[in-house]
Design a protein around this motif. Structure first.
Motif, mmCIF file in Angstrom:
data_model
loop_
_atom_site.group_PDB
_atom_site.id
_atom_site.type_symbol
_atom_site.label_atom_id
_atom_site.label_comp_id
_atom_site.label_asym_id
_atom_site.label_seq_id
_atom_site.Cartn_x
_atom_site.Cartn_y
_atom_site.Cartn_z
ATOM 1 N N ARG A 1 89.364 153.834 -10.338
ATOM 2 C CA ARG A 1 89.028 153.385 -8.987
ATOM 3 C C ARG A 1 87.532 153.290 -8.760
ATOM 4 O O ARG A 1 87.097 152.824 -7.719
ATOM 5 N N ARG A 2 86.732 153.748 -9.779
ATOM 6 C CA ARG A 2 85.342 153.933 -9.479
ATOM 7 C C ARG A 2 84.421 153.195 -10.441
ATOM 8 O O ARG A 2 83.214 153.374 -10.380
ATOM 9 N N GLY A 3 84.917 152.375 -11.339
ATOM 10 C CA GLY A 3 84.136 151.863 -12.455
ATOM 11 C C GLY A 3 82.722 151.447 -12.115
ATOM 12 O O GLY A 3 82.453 150.881 -11.072
ATOM 13 N N VAL A 4 81.791 151.746 -13.052
ATOM 14 C CA VAL A 4 80.394 151.451 -12.777
ATOM 15 C C VAL A 4 80.122 149.968 -12.674
ATOM 16 O O VAL A 4 79.117 149.542 -12.141
ATOM 17 N N GLY A 5 81.031 149.158 -13.210
ATOM 18 C CA GLY A 5 80.791 147.727 -13.192
ATOM 19 C C GLY A 5 81.281 147.031 -11.938
ATOM 20 O O GLY A 5 81.510 145.844 -11.936
ATOM 21 N N ARG A 6 81.445 147.793 -10.851
ATOM 22 C CA ARG A 6 81.986 147.174 -9.647
ATOM 23 C C ARG A 6 81.043 146.085 -9.142
ATOM 24 O O ARG A 6 79.843 146.118 -9.358
ATOM 25 N N GLN A 7 81.600 145.123 -8.463
ATOM 26 C CA GLN A 7 80.813 143.991 -7.984
ATOM 27 C C GLN A 7 79.822 144.425 -6.905
ATOM 28 O O GLN A 7 80.170 145.123 -5.964
ATOM 29 N N ARG A 8 78.579 144.031 -7.066
ATOM 30 C CA ARG A 8 77.579 144.287 -6.039
ATOM 31 C C ARG A 8 77.624 143.159 -5.012
ATOM 32 O O ARG A 8 77.894 142.007 -5.344
ATOM 33 N N PRO A 9 77.344 143.467 -3.768
ATOM 34 C CA PRO A 9 77.365 142.422 -2.743
ATOM 35 C C PRO A 9 76.168 141.492 -2.885
ATOM 36 O O PRO A 9 75.151 141.870 -3.458
ATOM 37 N N PRO A 10 76.276 140.279 -2.363
ATOM 38 C CA PRO A 10 75.103 139.405 -2.342
ATOM 39 C C PRO A 10 73.981 140.062 -1.552
ATOM 40 O O PRO A 10 74.221 140.755 -0.570
ATOM 41 N N ARG A 11 72.757 139.830 -1.977
ATOM 42 C CA ARG A 11 71.636 140.459 -1.283
ATOM 43 C C ARG A 11 70.787 139.422 -0.568
ATOM 44 O O ARG A 11 70.617 138.318 -1.043
ATOM 45 N N ARG A 12 70.241 139.849 0.534
ATOM 46 C CA ARG A 12 69.367 138.990 1.296
ATOM 47 C C ARG A 12 68.002 138.926 0.626
ATOM 48 O O ARG A 12 67.378 139.962 0.377
ATOM 49 N N PRO A 13 67.482 137.746 0.310
ATOM 50 C CA PRO A 13 66.164 137.669 -0.331
ATOM 51 C C PRO A 13 65.100 138.334 0.540
ATOM 52 O O PRO A 13 65.077 138.175 1.747
ATOM 53 N N PRO B 1 86.369 168.840 -6.730
ATOM 54 C CA PRO B 1 87.246 169.849 -6.137
ATOM 55 C C PRO B 1 88.659 169.848 -6.720
ATOM 56 O O PRO B 1 89.255 170.903 -6.907
ATOM 57 N N LYS B 2 89.183 168.659 -7.036
ATOM 58 C CA LYS B 2 90.541 168.561 -7.554
ATOM 59 C C LYS B 2 90.594 168.459 -9.074
ATOM 60 O O LYS B 2 91.672 168.338 -9.647
ATOM 61 N N GLY B 3 89.437 168.480 -9.731
ATOM 62 C CA GLY B 3 89.398 168.314 -11.175
ATOM 63 C C GLY B 3 88.681 167.032 -11.532
ATOM 64 O O GLY B 3 87.870 166.514 -10.771
ATOM 65 N N GLY B 4 89.008 166.497 -12.702
ATOM 66 C CA GLY B 4 88.309 165.313 -13.167
ATOM 67 C C GLY B 4 86.849 165.635 -13.433
ATOM 68 O O GLY B 4 86.410 166.776 -13.318
ATOM 69 N N ASP B 5 86.090 164.640 -13.808
ATOM 70 C CA ASP B 5 84.662 164.847 -13.973
ATOM 71 C C ASP B 5 83.945 163.515 -13.866
ATOM 72 O O ASP B 5 84.547 162.447 -14.007
ATOM 73 N N SER B 6 82.657 163.575 -13.603
ATOM 74 C CA SER B 6 81.860 162.370 -13.487
ATOM 75 C C SER B 6 80.407 162.726 -13.738
ATOM 76 O O SER B 6 80.067 163.867 -14.073
ATOM 77 N N THR B 7 79.527 161.738 -13.580
ATOM 78 C CA THR B 7 78.100 161.927 -13.789
ATOM 79 C C THR B 7 77.324 160.890 -12.996
ATOM 80 O O THR B 7 77.854 159.819 -12.693
ATOM 81 N N PHE B 8 76.114 161.232 -12.657
ATOM 82 C CA PHE B 8 75.183 160.278 -12.061
ATOM 83 C C PHE B 8 74.456 159.610 -13.218
ATOM 84 O O PHE B 8 73.743 160.277 -13.965
ATOM 85 N N VAL C 1 81.457 160.726 -20.970
ATOM 86 C CA VAL C 1 81.361 160.874 -19.515
ATOM 87 C C VAL C 1 80.510 159.762 -18.908
ATOM 88 O O VAL C 1 80.737 159.335 -17.775
ATOM 89 N N ALA C 2 79.544 159.253 -19.689
ATOM 90 C CA ALA C 2 78.683 158.178 -19.187
ATOM 91 C C ALA C 2 79.502 156.988 -18.705
ATOM 92 O O ALA C 2 79.166 156.347 -17.705
ATOM 93 N N SER C 3 80.594 156.700 -19.397
ATOM 94 C CA SER C 3 81.412 155.542 -19.034
ATOM 95 C C SER C 3 82.204 155.774 -17.754
ATOM 96 O O SER C 3 82.745 154.835 -17.176
ATOM 97 N N LYS C 4 82.277 157.039 -17.281
ATOM 98 C CA LYS C 4 83.025 157.352 -16.062
ATOM 99 C C LYS C 4 82.096 157.622 -14.879
ATOM 100 O O LYS C 4 82.564 157.941 -13.788
ATOM 101 N N GLY C 5 80.787 157.499 -15.109
ATOM 102 C CA GLY C 5 79.833 157.817 -14.057
ATOM 103 C C GLY C 5 79.532 156.644 -13.158
ATOM 104 O O GLY C 5 80.174 155.588 -13.227
#
Length: 437
Positions: A19-31, A314-321, A386-390
């Protein structure tokens, strides 16, 4: 200590990561261009897949926290290429001002690295040249860390590559774990177990030794180490646009209450209260802290045996910044094709494995995560997995909302952990006010 279920942990990891993949689509940005581009993009576009290696002298700036890795990379490049890179290392606290001044006077170096949370703003300001054609021409583009690529993408154009990845991981002192009757080979798999382990080390009553530590007056330290606990539970810290705080949700509140309890119990290094960043890892490095979220880049320089895992929720799993720095060709460079030669080499196996992995650092390409060096140290395999889940959070106003010494995020944490005030919802709204400006 509670029985730790590896099966349940793995099931939760899969769900949260999905549900969290790092490759999520970024929104269009205002120049929002503040500077005109210089140097021209045509030399880059015609540079070819490897750029030009013709004996040019190139200049590169980086900030002090990445000095070790930057020196190793530059030395290896200079020893194997006609081009020569001249490295300038700038104190961390001076870096943003130095880049801003140079940008305003059209005197940026050929290449410069930037803390990944600054990259979106500097891309919007036009400080980096467009690398889209060059990056898209790399056979392994899909294997490059997607969080860093996304942070440097604006209006569909790519401007930076990963320079050095720095991940937040959970480190524990195996000697202190053994003394406390904990399994030194098994770290916490939930936030509650993390707190249990910290209290167990605290119960040793060793002089100047504490269960855990952090930087409670350092917004950047706290996003680096606490956001992953929120992601591990499948929650987000902001909306996709980076304009709304989600830091008053149940998972986030569980993080604050866990640390508030640890602080109240005396299991947190006392100097953590006023720690603003410069020495936030020192207690652990000196062997005086049992377990704490910690930068993966310090693995090679930690002078004793440590266990390493992702940061649990809190519920388990793991991630990273997925932090660290991105790097690109500056708007002022007149040697864009030669600069690309350095960047294309930086992404090569020679640099990623032969320099970074050899130094126990994280590689920026997932297809190189398992290599001759990581196979010798299971902790490196763990870090790379873990890098792939951050995640790498994005917001144009990230600095003001989270990293600034006067950020509303710091107010939220200090109120919730140190003051015990019931103001998380209002403080989260204050973060939204800054993010949405």
């Amino acid at each position: 200590m509670s029985q730790r279920s590896h099966h349940a942990q793995h099931a939760h990891q899969t769900d949260a990561a999905g549900r969290r993949g790092v490759g999520r689509q970024r929104p269009p940005r205002r120049p929002r261009r503040l500077f005109l581009r210089g140097g021209g993009s045509s030399p880059l576009a015609s540079a070819g897949p490897e750029g030009v290696d013709d004996g040019s002298e190139l200049t590169l700036w980086t900030r002090a926290p990445l000095e070790k890795q930057a020196k190793l990379l530059v030395e290896a490049y200079n020893a194997s290429h006609e081009n020569q890179v001249k490295l300038t290392v700038v104190p961390n606290d001076d870096y943003v001002a130095k880049v801003g001044a140079a940008a305003g006077s059209d005197s940026l170096p050929d290449l410069f690295a930037a803390d990944i949370v600054y990259v979106p703003n500097w891309v919007e300001q036009g400080l980096f040249q467009d690398l889209t054609a060059n990056i898209d021409g790399l056979d392994f583009k899909d294997e490059i860390n997607q969080g860093h690529l996304a942070a440097g993408t604006s209006d569909g154009k790519e401007h930076v590559l990963p320079f050095v990845l720095d991940l937040s991981m959970l480190f524990w002192n195996k000697e202190l774990y053994t003394e406390a009757g904990l399994d030194p080979e098994q770290g916490p798999t939930t936030l509650a177990e993390f707190a249990e382990d910290a209290k167990a080390v605290q119960a040793l009553n060793k002089p100047d030794t504490y269960g855990t530590a952090t930087g409670l007056n350092c917004g950047g330290c706290l996003v680096f180490t606490w956001f992953p606990s929120v992601w591990a539970d499948g929650e987000q810290v902001m909306n996709k646009e980076g304009t709304e705080s989600l830091l008053a949700e149940d998972g986030a509140k569980e993080v604050y209450s866990t640390w508030a309890d640890l602080w109240k119990s005396g299991a947190v290094l006392p100097s953590s209260k006023d720690e603003a960043g410069p020495t936030w890892t020192a207690g652990f490095t000196e062997g005086k802290v049992g377990v704490m979220p910690y930068p993966a880049t310090l693995l090679s320089s930690t002078p004793f045996d440590v266990g390493v895992s992702g940061i649990p929720g809190p519920k388990g799993g793991d991630s990273t910044f997925v932090g660290g720095d991105g790097i690109g060709v500056s708007k002022d460079s007149k040697k864009a094709a030669q600069s690309w030669n350095f960047l294309s080499w930086l992404m090569s196996e020679d640099a990623q494995v032969g320099v970074l992995a050899k130094d126990n650092d994280v590689v920026s390409r997932s297809d190189l995560a398992e290599n001759e060096y990581s196979s010798k140290d299971p902790r490196l395999v763990t870090i790379n997995e873990v890098a792939s889940k951050g995640d790498t959070p994005y917001s144009l106003n990230f600095q003001e909302a989270f990293n600034s010494p006067t950020s509303p995020w710091l107010t939220l944490v200090r109120n919730a952990v140190l003051e015990g005030t019931d103001t998380v919802d209002a403080d989260s709204d204050a973060i939204t006010d800054v993010l949405s400006q």
